[in-house]
Structures are given as structure tokens and as C-alpha cells.
Scaffold this active site. Structure first.
Site: not given
Ligand code: AMP
Length: 191
Positions: A17, A92, A131, A137, A148
Site C-alpha cells: 500500500k 481499518r 522490510r 521498524r 497484524r
């Protein structure tokens, strides 16, 4: 068909996204509005919202609708969102989607499209772990990633039906090269 400019991007964590939204920003000249980015900025700045959100985000859970709706509404009211926006990671939950409908109505706007980017689970996990190495992160470790994805399936995926009922969903296959996905998105948005 005119090009869609009032867009909700929907997709699992790691579906691409953010990457695809950044490309749309360049091509369409409308802002990307990422509640995740805004929350990370609030955490980094140590604001009250950031302090309330940090532990929830680190656990891969959702920050409360109340907090997220407030930051989204403030952002959508800004000048650069007048001609359109790409909502990335908001809404969400069904509650957030209903709140979005209300705020858009107050601003005299409506959504053109819910662009749903689909990818298979194994690909998502592989992308997020990569990532994690690159960006570091805090919520990109395997346990949090699985949480998640569960949160996405249970609380966010039902939004597909919410927007389907409004005739707004356009689905795009998010597998494969970035350029190929970007091209599918261009077609889905009407050029
Ligand atoms: P993202 O960058 O969109 O993956 O968001 C990172 C984290 O921020 C999520 O796992 C949530 O903890 C929080 N977050 C971002 N957007 C929302 C939202 N719309 N509702 C609730 N929590 C959110």
C-alpha cells in the site's frame, strides 16, 4: 471514466500500500494520508497521542478508533486534500469507515474507489521480514507480523464487504514486480 482521486487503499500489512501510494502521489498530485506514518511521527515526537499509541503499535494491535479518527479528520481537512487523497491504512475497522463517511459528508466529498491490493500470506510475511532488515521498524518481527495479519483478517478485511455494498471496490493483484502492480493500479483507477 474519469480518474479516481478520492481513494481508500485496502490490503494486508505488506501488500504494498505505502509503496504504491507513493507512486500515486507523484502521478496524480494528491497527498498520501497514512495514519501509520502519522502515528509513528507522534511516537517519535513523544506527544500524548504517541505515548498512548506506542505499546499498542509495538504489539501489532490497533490504536483506538477515537484517536485514529481524530488524526485522520484533521489531516483530511487540510488544503492539499481538497482535490483528492489516497488513504493508506485508514480506515481499518467498520467504526472508522463509518466515521470516514461522516467526515467526508461534512466536507462535501465522497469516495470514488476502494482499491484492494491482494497478496498471498507467505509473500506478505517474506516482504515484511525483509522490510524489518532494511527499515528496522519495531513492529516488523515475525510474531508481531502474524498478529497484524490476524488483526487485518478479523477487523479490516470485513471492510471489503462494506465497500462492496457501496459498489466501490476495485481489486488489483499485488503479486509480482512493482511496476507491473503500478500499471494494474493505473488501469483500475481509470488511467
Ligand atoms: P501501518 O504503517 O499502516 O502498518 O500502521 C502501523 C501501526 O499503526 C498499526 O499496526 C496500528 O497499530 C497503527 N495504526 C495505523 N493506522 C491505524 C488505523 N487506521 N487504526 C488503528 N491503528 C492504526
Amino acid at each position: 471514466m474519469s480518474v479516481a482521486t478520492h481513494i481508500v487503499l485496502l490490503g494486508a500489512p505488506g501488500a504494498g500500500k505505502g509503496t504504491q501510494a507513493a507512486r500515486l502521489v507523484e502521478r496524480l498530485g494528491i497527498p498520501q494520508i497514512s495514519t501509520g506514518d502519522m502515528l509513528r511521527a507522534a511516537v517519535a515526537a513523544g506527544t500524548e497521542v504517541g505515548q498512548r499509541a506506542k505499546a499498542v503499535m509495538d504489539a501489532g494491535q490497533l490504536v483506538s478508533d477515537e484517536i485514529v479518527v481524530a488524526i485522520a479528520e484533521e489531516r483530511l481537512a487540510q488544503d492539499d486534500a481538497r482535490k483528492g487523497f489516497i488513504l493508506d491504512g485508514f480506515p481499518r475497522t467498520t467504526g472508522q469507515a463509518e466515521a470516514l463517511d461522516g467526515m467526508l459528508e461534512r466536507l462535501g466529498k465522497s469516495l470514488d474507489c476502494c482499491l484492494a491490493i491482494t497478496v498471498v500470506d507467505e509473500e506478505v510475511i517474506a516482504r515484511l521480514l525483509k522490510r524489518a532488515e532494511i527499515e528496522g521498524r519495531a513492529d516488523d518481527n515475525e510474531e508481531t507480523i502474524r498478529e497484524r495479519m490476524k488483526v487485518y483478517r478479523e477487523q479490516t478485511a470485513p471492510l471489503l464487504d462494506y465497500y462492496r455494498a457501496k459498489g466501490l471496490v476495485r481489486e488489483v493483484d499485488g503479486m509480482g514486480e512493482l511496476d507491473a502492480v503500478a500499471e494494474r493500479i493505473r488501469e483500475a483507477l481509470g488511467g
